[in-house]
Write an enzyme that holds these catalytic residues in place. Structure first.
Site, PDB file in Angstrom:
ATOM      1  N   CYS A 142       0.887  -1.277   0.007  1.00 55.33           N
ATOM      2  CA  CYS A 142      -0.054  -0.082  -0.223  1.00 55.33           C
ATOM      3  C   CYS A 142       0.842   1.299  -0.024  1.00 55.33           C
ATOM      4  O   CYS A 142       1.508   1.465  -1.256  1.00 55.33           O
ATOM      5  CB  CYS A 142      -1.129   0.033   1.153  1.00 55.33           C
ATOM      6  SG  CYS A 142      -2.436   1.046   0.785  1.00 55.33           S
ATOM      7  N   HIS A 235      -4.378  -4.831  -0.372  1.00 55.66           N
ATOM      8  CA  HIS A 235      -4.214  -5.597   0.667  1.00 55.66           C
ATOM      9  C   HIS A 235      -4.571  -7.115   0.687  1.00 55.66           C
ATOM     10  O   HIS A 235      -5.463  -7.580   1.229  1.00 55.66           O
ATOM     11  CB  HIS A 235      -4.890  -4.897   1.663  1.00 55.66           C
ATOM     12  CG  HIS A 235      -4.349  -3.431   2.204  1.00 55.66           C
ATOM     13  ND1 HIS A 235      -3.408  -3.327   3.185  1.00 55.66           N
ATOM     14  CD2 HIS A 235      -4.845  -2.266   1.925  1.00 55.66           C
ATOM     15  CE1 HIS A 235      -3.065  -2.166   3.276  1.00 55.66           C
ATOM     16  NE2 HIS A 235      -4.057  -1.494   2.491  1.00 55.66           N
ATOM     17  N   GLU A 237      -3.357  -9.522   2.209  1.00 48.80           N
ATOM     18  CA  GLU A 237      -3.226  -9.870   3.470  1.00 48.80           C
ATOM     19  C   GLU A 237      -4.490  -9.704   4.458  1.00 48.80           C
ATOM     20  O   GLU A 237      -4.509 -10.071   5.381  1.00 48.80           O
ATOM     21  CB  GLU A 237      -1.952  -9.330   4.073  1.00 48.80           C
ATOM     22  CG  GLU A 237      -2.164  -7.982   4.627  1.00 48.80           C
ATOM     23  CD  GLU A 237      -2.026  -6.729   3.887  1.00 48.80           C
ATOM     24  OE1 GLU A 237      -2.305  -5.637   4.237  1.00 48.80           O
ATOM     25  OE2 GLU A 237      -2.115  -7.043   2.560  1.00 48.80           O
TER      26      GLU A 237
END
Length: 309
Positions: A142, A235, A237
């Site tokens: 990011c 993202h 994750e």
């Protein structure tokens, strides 16, 4: 294979409950292999949540991973207890003489600021330079991906009038990339940011490779092989409920796109990205394992390593 983390790190209990194999020092030594040394520079406010998300993905790979948690040397976290930071995190100034197989830098909620106005910008720039001699492969996430492109290539980020927020379909452009091995042509990724780097902003002569992007939310994955960096602007994750927590935190303002069934926040979201999250991190770890030497020596500055003397 398991991930090696501190016995009393909060993430340990969560991962063990999920069936992720977590090991202690004694068990790690008995395996008589060199674990991959991965460091995480965690710039996110909710550090415990981020630790858990990333440790889950690193621990699901078939190799033993030793995770080191790193913080900016002089920055004091306002959202995580001082005890937690003192117990589990090492300042970068303490690890700068060490070498790592992999280094992950998370995003940070400072997108509204010019890079130069971020209090730890100078140290972060030093860390970027340090990765070129002390780290085999790096992953930026990011805002950190935007910061890395600014530092290494002079690429400026652009502010968005409306937050890029939701779960967006992305397209794989280089299926032959080792990082996209096993990826579908089309896959979902959570996005949450107030700034972007556009495709036209990327310099054409610096060896940057666009691996994946979205028509709705823009760039997602860029490979920078000369610097040993994989940049992820979004993202993968994230947990299933991370976007829901952000939505609630922001006072139920902007609805995350393509996330709640029927755009109804009372309905539980469905995780449509988990498999590709595991693929990406597994591929990244495998690429490190396939190319890193058994004895970590100084990087040659181009993603490779000098042999031991």
């Amino acid at each position: 294979m398991p991930i090696k983390i501190a016995d009393d790190l909060p993430a340990r209990r969560t991962l063990e409950a999920e069936g992720v194999v977590v090991m202690g020092q004694a068990d790690a030594v008995r395996q008589d292999i060199r674990p991959l040394r991965i460091a995480l520079l965690n710039l996110m406010p909710n550090k415990i949540s981020t630790e858990t998300q990333l440790a889950r993905l690193l621990g699901a790979t078939p190799l033993q991973v030793e995770l080191t948690l790193v913080r900016i040397s002089d920055h004091v976290s306002r959202n995580t207890s001082a005890d937690h930071m003192a117990s589990f995190y090492r300042p970068w100034s303490d690890v700068r003489d060490e070498r790592f197989d992999g280094f992950i830098i998370t995003g940070a909620p400072v997108e509204h600021l010019p890079f130069e106005a971020v209090s730890y910008w100078d140290e972060l720039r030093s860390i970027f330079d340090w990765t070129q001699t002390h780290v085999h492969r790096s992953l930026s996430i990011c805002w950190a991906a935007q910061a890395a492109l600014k530092h290494f290539h002079g690429v400026e980020k652009r502010s968005l009038d409306r937050k890029a927020f939701g779960v967006f379909r992305h397209r794989s452009h280089v299926p032959s990339s080792p990082y996209l091995r096993g990826f579908s042509d089309d896959f979902c990724v959570p996005v949450s940011r107030w700034s972007e780097v556009r495709r036209d902003d990327l310099p054409a002569d610096r060896g940057l490779k666009l691996l994946a992007d979205s028509e709705e939310s823009g760039l997602c994955l860029i490979d920078d092989p000369a610097r040993g960096f994989l940049h992820m602007f979004n993202h993968l994750e994230y947990d299933t409920l991370t976007l829901a927590a952000e939505f609630a935190r922001d006072g139920a303002g902007q609805m995350p796109a393509h996330y709640f069934p029927g755009d109804d926040p009372s309905q539980a979201p469905i995780n449509s990205w988990r498999g590709h999250a595991h693929l990406l991190f597994g591929n990244w770890i495998n690429e490190i394992y396939q190319t890193a030497p058994f004895v970590l020596e100084e990087s040659d500055g181009s993603g490779g390593w000098r042999s031991a003397a």
